[in-house]
Scaffold this motif. Structure first.
Motif, PDB file in Angstrom:
ATOM      1  N   VAL A 168       0.831  -1.216   0.000  1.00 30.14           N
ATOM      2  CA  VAL A 168       0.000   0.000   0.000  1.00 30.14           C
ATOM      3  C   VAL A 168       0.862   1.262   0.000  1.00 30.14           C
ATOM      4  CG1 VAL A 168      -1.659   1.338   1.335  1.00 30.14           C
ATOM      5  CG2 VAL A 168      -2.031  -1.107   0.971  1.00 30.14           C
ATOM      6  N   PRO A 169       1.837   1.415   0.929  1.00 31.87           N
ATOM      7  CA  PRO A 169       2.654   2.637   0.863  1.00 31.87           C
ATOM      8  C   PRO A 169       3.502   2.732  -0.397  1.00 31.87           C
ATOM      9  CG  PRO A 169       3.479   1.138   2.553  1.00 31.87           C
ATOM     10  CD  PRO A 169       2.154   0.613   2.132  1.00 31.87           C
ATOM     11  N   VAL A 170       4.001   1.575  -0.901  1.00 26.47           N
ATOM     12  CA  VAL A 170       4.789   1.614  -2.136  1.00 26.47           C
ATOM     13  C   VAL A 170       3.919   2.058  -3.299  1.00 26.47           C
ATOM     14  CG1 VAL A 170       5.991   0.186  -3.834  1.00 26.47           C
ATOM     15  CG2 VAL A 170       6.509  -0.061  -1.408  1.00 26.47           C
ATOM     16  N   LEU A 175       2.518   6.776  -7.062  1.00 23.10           N
ATOM     17  CA  LEU A 175       1.602   7.737  -7.660  1.00 23.10           C
ATOM     18  C   LEU A 175       2.194   9.142  -7.683  1.00 23.10           C
ATOM     19  CD1 LEU A 175      -1.790   6.565  -6.101  1.00 23.10           C
ATOM     20  CD2 LEU A 175      -0.917   6.097  -8.396  1.00 23.10           C
ATOM     21  N   VAL A 176       3.103   9.426  -6.738  1.00 19.35           N
ATOM     22  CA  VAL A 176       3.644  10.788  -6.638  1.00 19.35           C
ATOM     23  C   VAL A 176       5.154  10.831  -6.833  1.00 19.35           C
ATOM     24  CG1 VAL A 176       1.775  11.528  -5.113  1.00 19.35           C
ATOM     25  CG2 VAL A 176       3.864  10.583  -4.113  1.00 19.35           C
ATOM     26  N   ALA A 177       5.782   9.660  -7.095  1.00 19.76           N
ATOM     27  CA  ALA A 177       7.244   9.610  -7.157  1.00 19.76           C
ATOM     28  C   ALA A 177       7.812  10.460  -8.274  1.00 19.76           C
ATOM     29  CB  ALA A 177       7.717   8.167  -7.314  1.00 19.76           C
ATOM     30  N   SER A 178       7.050  10.644  -9.366  1.00 19.44           N
ATOM     31  CA  SER A 178       7.589  11.413 -10.489  1.00 19.44           C
ATOM     32  C   SER A 178       7.850  12.868 -10.118  1.00 19.44           C
ATOM     33  CB  SER A 178       6.636  11.352 -11.686  1.00 19.44           C
ATOM     34  OG  SER A 178       5.377  11.885 -11.363  1.00 19.44           O
ATOM     35  N   ALA A 179       7.254  13.332  -9.020  1.00 18.46           N
ATOM     36  CA  ALA A 179       7.539  14.701  -8.579  1.00 18.46           C
ATOM     37  C   ALA A 179       8.994  14.875  -8.179  1.00 18.46           C
ATOM     38  CB  ALA A 179       6.634  15.073  -7.402  1.00 18.46           C
ATOM     39  N   LEU A 180       9.672  13.764  -7.868  1.00 21.25           N
ATOM     40  CA  LEU A 180      11.078  13.826  -7.460  1.00 21.25           C
ATOM     41  C   LEU A 180      12.039  13.708  -8.631  1.00 21.25           C
ATOM     42  CD1 LEU A 180      10.892  11.506  -4.324  1.00 21.25           C
ATOM     43  CD2 LEU A 180      10.740  14.002  -4.395  1.00 21.25           C
ATOM     44  N   ASP A 181      11.533  13.499  -9.856  1.00 26.99           N
ATOM     45  CA  ASP A 181      12.403  13.286 -11.012  1.00 26.99           C
ATOM     46  C   ASP A 181      13.445  14.381 -11.216  1.00 26.99           C
ATOM     47  OD1 ASP A 181      11.220  10.896 -11.528  1.00 26.99           O
ATOM     48  OD2 ASP A 181       9.961  11.607 -13.172  1.00 26.99           O
ATOM     49  N   PRO A 182      13.088  15.673 -11.048  1.00 30.80           N
ATOM     50  CA  PRO A 182      14.111  16.701 -11.296  1.00 30.80           C
ATOM     51  C   PRO A 182      15.322  16.575 -10.385  1.00 30.80           C
ATOM     52  CG  PRO A 182      11.915  17.675 -11.216  1.00 30.80           C
ATOM     53  CD  PRO A 182      11.783  16.263 -10.726  1.00 30.80           C
ATOM     54  N   TYR A 183      15.146  15.998  -9.215  1.00 31.00           N
ATOM     55  CA  TYR A 183      16.235  15.917  -8.252  1.00 31.00           C
ATOM     56  C   TYR A 183      17.057  14.647  -8.438  1.00 31.00           C
ATOM     57  CZ  TYR A 183      12.881  19.268  -6.532  1.00 31.00           C
ATOM     58  OH  TYR A 183      11.990  20.317  -6.469  1.00 31.00           O
ATOM     59  N   ARG A 184      16.406  13.558  -8.876  1.00 36.97           N
ATOM     60  CA  ARG A 184      17.161  12.333  -9.128  1.00 36.97           C
ATOM     61  C   ARG A 184      18.164  12.519 -10.259  1.00 36.97           C
ATOM     62  NH1 ARG A 184      12.145   9.291  -7.947  1.00 36.97           N
ATOM     63  NH2 ARG A 184      11.563   9.424 -10.148  1.00 36.97           N
ATOM     64  N   ALA A 185      17.771  13.269 -11.291  1.00 36.30           N
ATOM     65  CA  ALA A 185      18.658  13.464 -12.433  1.00 36.30           C
ATOM     66  C   ALA A 185      19.946  14.169 -12.028  1.00 36.30           C
ATOM     67  CB  ALA A 185      17.946  14.252 -13.524  1.00 36.30           C
ATOM     68  N   ARG A 276      -0.656   4.989 -13.958  1.00 34.24           N
ATOM     69  CA  ARG A 276      -0.071   4.948 -12.622  1.00 34.24           C
ATOM     70  C   ARG A 276      -0.862   4.038 -11.699  1.00 34.24           C
ATOM     71  NH1 ARG A 276       0.880  11.486 -12.142  1.00 34.24           N
ATOM     72  NH2 ARG A 276       2.726  11.594 -13.488  1.00 34.24           N
ATOM     73  N   ILE A 277      -2.176   4.101 -11.793  1.00 36.77           N
ATOM     74  CA  ILE A 277      -3.006   3.235 -10.960  1.00 36.77           C
ATOM     75  C   ILE A 277      -2.781   1.772 -11.333  1.00 36.77           C
ATOM     76  CG2 ILE A 277      -5.388   2.586 -10.438  1.00 36.77           C
ATOM     77  CD1 ILE A 277      -6.098   5.573 -10.750  1.00 36.77           C
ATOM     78  N   ALA A 278      -2.708   1.498 -12.654  1.00 40.27           N
ATOM     79  CA  ALA A 278      -2.459   0.124 -13.096  1.00 40.27           C
ATOM     80  C   ALA A 278      -1.101  -0.363 -12.605  1.00 40.27           C
ATOM     81  CB  ALA A 278      -2.541   0.053 -14.617  1.00 40.27           C
ATOM     82  N   SER A 279      -0.084   0.510 -12.649  1.00 46.11           N
ATOM     83  CA  SER A 279       1.248   0.127 -12.171  1.00 46.11           C
ATOM     84  C   SER A 279       1.233  -0.172 -10.679  1.00 46.11           C
ATOM     85  CB  SER A 279       2.256   1.236 -12.475  1.00 46.11           C
ATOM     86  OG  SER A 279       2.380   1.447 -13.865  1.00 46.11           O
ATOM     87  N   SER A 280       0.506   0.641  -9.922  1.00 51.35           N
ATOM     88  CA  SER A 280       0.424   0.422  -8.479  1.00 51.35           C
ATOM     89  C   SER A 280      -0.266  -0.899  -8.171  1.00 51.35           C
ATOM     90  CB  SER A 280      -0.325   1.583  -7.818  1.00 51.35           C
ATOM     91  OG  SER A 280       0.376   2.804  -8.001  1.00 51.35           O
ATOM     92  N   LEU A 281      -1.342  -1.201  -8.898  1.00 52.42           N
ATOM     93  CA  LEU A 281      -2.029  -2.475  -8.690  1.00 52.42           C
ATOM     94  C   LEU A 281      -1.142  -3.649  -9.096  1.00 52.42           C
ATOM     95  CD1 LEU A 281      -5.612  -1.555  -9.950  1.00 52.42           C
ATOM     96  CD2 LEU A 281      -4.841  -1.807  -7.575  1.00 52.42           C
TER      97      LEU A 281
END
Length: 398
Positions: A168-170, A175-185, A276-281
């Motif tokens: 559940v937490p993963v 669902l929101v992890a892409s918000a961190l993309d600018p910092y991972r790069a 994103r929902i399909a990936s989470s499921l």
């Protein structure tokens, strides 16, 4: 119409890509053979080695680390999560297998990602830079692997429905992890804001026309290692950033850069939530499948396992995940290629300049040495983008 490549350029591109095609055909079988070796022969001796190494480290450093304030809290938390001793063995077992695999693949990786890239003029990387990037990737991978071992196997040993507690937490994080993309790069390349000027003004006007908000336009300094062009959107909402690498600014005219940005803008307008929902499921389903594998291994007593959550199942779990990804790749490739076609159509409509869009694709193909007509089996295997020849032909078709 000017041909995409001269015969000489096309011959060089085919020579450049041929080793990659061979690797794409052979690598799945190498992976299966390695998995068979691990599962059939190496699990028991590697586990014994990890147990001995963990015991030696405990004797040498355990007493002192368990008394120091910071490390004492860490050891206490790990003991509670694991429920008993043995987490050190689990982590070392996973790391031993990972390091051995990395060393096995090292000659091929050096050849493909350094030697071959330099031979065909695609890389500016130095030996030291290549080694540093590889080291950083290894450290990040080791941290991720340790978190996987502690999180998945630690919970699986203690919680009946661990897959739900972890999943559940993963799933929510995905669902929101892409918000961190600018910092991972920025772990790998320096970035700086695109200077004020005509190009920034035109990008801003184009995004206003597309009704896309963004926080900044950044220049990513990838030319220190690579001669490839690149443009992408990173993040979402308040973190959305337009990223152009410095090579594209050197190689492309302004209208061609706008065409590349317009294509990437097409991805912003994709209906992402269903995916994103399909990936989470799918992650939840995968964790449930892994739970079944752990319990089956314990019932059958494979490799001396007596309870679910034993780290010795890690090679089996890795094999199953690899097989699932391999079987899903053709379907995900079809969906991805259609998204790319739609992004091309969107970009053409947004710019209203098919000439610039075609020049952008042609230059991208030339600079990045793209095979305009790769083998059909490779496309069907799961290529994420349509062949460049197909994309250019679509622009040329009224």
């Amino acid at each position: 119409m000017e041909p995409l490549f001269t015969p000489e350029q096309l011959a060089e591109i085919h020579a450049y890509h041929q080793p990659y095609y061979i690797r794409a055909a052979v690598e799945p079988w190498v992976r299966l053979a390695l998995s068979a070796l691990l599962l059939g022969v190496l699990v028991r001796p590697v586990y014994r080695g990890a147990t001995a190494a963990a015991a030696a480290l405990e004797r040498r450093f355990g007493a002192g680390l368990r008394k120091a304030p910071v490390s004492r809290a860490f050891f206490s938390a790990m003991d509670r999560l694991w429920g008993e001793s043995g987490w050190g063995t689990a982590i070392l077992f996973a790391l031993f297998i990972d390091v051995a695999t990395q060393l096995l693949y090292a000659p091929a990786n050096v050849y493909f990602y350094y030697v071959l890239e330099h031979r065909y003029g695609m890389s500016n990387d130095t030996p030291a830079g290549f080694a540093w990037t590889w080291f950083k990737g290894g450290v990040v991978g080791a941290i991720a692997l340790t978190a996987l071992v502690v999180g998945l196997y630690g919970l699986a040993r203690r919680v009946r429905r661990w897959w739900l507690v972890l999943g559940v937490p993963v799933a929510l994080l995905m669902l929101v992890a892409s918000a961190l993309d600018p910092y991972r790069a920025r772990l790998y390349f320096d970035q700086s804001p695109l200077p004020e000027g005509p190009l920034r003004a035109r990008i801003t006007a184009l995004m206003r026309k597309a009704d896309i908000t963004f926080s900044d336009v950044m220049v990513e300094k990838t030319s220190v290692t690579s001669k490839r062009i690149q443009a992408y959107f990173a993040g979402q909402g308040p973190t959305r950033t337009i990223v152009l690498n410095d090579v594209i600014l050197q190689e492309f005219a302004e209208d061609e850069v706008l065409a590349a940005v317009a294509h990437e803008a097409g991805h912003v307008n994709e209906p992402r939530w269903p995916g994103r929902i399909a990936s989470s499921l799918a992650v939840m389903a995968l964790l449930l499948l892994i739970d079944g594998l752990l319990r089956l291994s314990a019932r059958r007593g494979w490799w001396g396992i007596q309870r679910p959550g034993d780290i010795r199942t890690l090679p089996l779990v890795s094999l199953v995940v690899f097989l699932l990804i391999s079987f899903a790749a053709p379907v995900s490739g079809v969906l991805s290629r259609e998204r790319e076609r739609e992004a091309d159509r969107y970009g053409l409509k947004l710019t209203g300049d098919p000439g610039a869009f075609r020049r952008m694709l042609v230059k991208a193909a030339r600079v990045n040495k793209m095979d305009p007509e790769p083998p059909r089996w490779l496309v069907l295997k799961g290529m994420s983008h349509p062949p460049m020849g197909e994309r250019i032909a679509a622009v040329d078709t009224p």
